[in-house]
Design an enzyme around this catalytic site. Structure first.
Site, PDB file in Angstrom:
ATOM      1  N   LEU A 154      -9.753 -11.574   2.201  1.00 33.39           N
ATOM      2  CA  LEU A 154      -9.375  -9.996   1.018  1.00 33.39           C
ATOM      3  C   LEU A 154     -10.344  -8.724   1.240  1.00 33.39           C
ATOM      4  O   LEU A 154     -10.334  -8.329   0.228  1.00 33.39           O
ATOM      5  CB  LEU A 154      -9.270 -11.345  -0.216  1.00 33.39           C
ATOM      6  N   ASP A 192     -11.607  -1.866   7.435  1.00 36.12           N
ATOM      7  CA  ASP A 192     -11.574  -1.922   5.846  1.00 36.12           C
ATOM      8  C   ASP A 192     -11.772  -1.448   4.980  1.00 36.12           C
ATOM      9  O   ASP A 192     -11.602  -0.739   4.059  1.00 36.12           O
ATOM     10  CB  ASP A 192     -11.002  -3.100   5.680  1.00 36.12           C
ATOM     11  N   LYS A 232      -8.152  -7.126  -2.379  1.00 36.78           N
ATOM     12  CA  LYS A 232      -7.128  -6.469  -1.202  1.00 36.78           C
ATOM     13  C   LYS A 232      -6.363  -7.534  -0.700  1.00 36.78           C
ATOM     14  O   LYS A 232      -6.764  -8.798  -0.602  1.00 36.78           O
ATOM     15  CB  LYS A 232      -7.684  -4.740  -0.771  1.00 36.78           C
ATOM     16  N   PRO A 269     -12.952 -14.342  -2.755  1.00 35.14           N
ATOM     17  CA  PRO A 269     -13.762 -16.044  -1.564  1.00 35.14           C
ATOM     18  C   PRO A 269     -14.009 -14.787  -0.702  1.00 35.14           C
ATOM     19  O   PRO A 269     -14.312 -13.920  -0.319  1.00 35.14           O
ATOM     20  CB  PRO A 269     -12.275 -16.471  -1.552  1.00 35.14           C
TER      21      PRO A 269
END
Length: 280
Positions: A96, A133, A8, A91
């Protein structure tokens, strides 16, 4: 099962307060992008067995994938285990949601593998115990996330927007970034309502101009190379560039693939992990 766990980006990230337990209250627009890890998962008679293509990834209870499998087995009293092979492409320590999206994918896969009849909402509540998240990663797409990340509201789909993602050679600790953030010194907050309107209108130009992440106040101050990456991307034709999450990854939107490809060809010579992708 072979599943994809998608990364994301944050089109916006605002910190609007702090709870008594130390957790920050957030208001952010999250967006799934077409960059993903592969997860191969199968049932075992017992135990949790994890393997990974990257030797530096832990395969014990430090890994969110392990914790997702463990919490699922214990919550639903599963008589059995799982074997998980994780092929990392996203990564690590990058902002992310790489670990969170893997955990979310495992929760969804185990629901299918063990045929447990539960709604996404219940899975999201379970995911919140693993990381802030994870609830969003269970839903995916374009969404407004509030609270500590557990309140997820779907927005108009902002798919097929072209972007370049640049991850420099170092990682960042989310915990340390939030610890260093002084809420009283945030002078400019994202205009989240305007951004939501821009997304509804599919106005990439306005989204690119209005997107903002207050955590840049901390991470960009510590790592000046990130400012350079943002400036480089804009000088190479990006409509706007922003840090994702607590960083250090920088992404930039482009109006067409030709400009994006030209930028990608140049910038990948300087940075190890560079991706050209789309919102999905």
């Amino acid at each position: 099962m072979l599943i994809k766990a998608y990364a994301k980006i944050n089109i916006s990230l605002d910190v609007i307060g702090k709870r008594e337990d130390g957790y920050h209250l957030l208001k952010m627009i999250m967006q799934t992008i077409d960059l993903y890890d592969h997860i191969n998962i199968k049932r075992l008679d017992a135990g949790i067995n994890i393997s990974c293509n990257k030797p530096y990834i832990p395969i014990d209870d430090r890994n969110l994938v392990y914790r997702a499998a463990d919490i699922f087995i214990n919550t639903y009293n599963i008589k059995g285990g799982v074997d998980i092979y994780l092929k990392k492409n996203i990564p690590v320590a990058a902002g992310l949601a790489g670990g969170s999206t893997d955990a979310a994918a495992v929760l969804k896969a185990m629901r299918s593998l063990y045929e447990i009849d539960i709604e996404d909402r219940e899975l999201m509540n379970l995911g919140l115990k693993i990381g802030a998240d994870v609830p969003y990663c269970i839903v995916g797409g374009t969404a407004l996330c509030e609270g500590i990340g557990e309140k997820v509201t779907k927005l108009t789909n902002f798919k097929n927007q072209i972007l370049i993602v640049v991850k420099p050679s170092f990682g960042v600790s989310t915990k340390e970034v939030y610890k260093s953030l002084d809420i009283s010194k945030i002078n400019k907050h994202p205009d989240t309502d305007t951004l939501i309107k821009n997304i509804e209108e599919h106005n990439l130009f306005r989204v690119s101009k209005n997107m903002k992440n207050v955590l840049e106040n901390v991470t960009l101050r510590k790592h000046t190379v990130l400012k350079n990456i943002k400036n480089e991307l804009i000088s190479m034709g990006a409509m706007g560039a922003l840090m994702s999450g607590s960083g250090p990854t920088i992404f930039a939107f482009f109006e067409d693939m030709l400009k994006a490809q030209s930028c990608y060809d140049r910038i990948k010579k300087k940075y190890k992990e560079v991706f050209i992708t789309r919102t999905i």
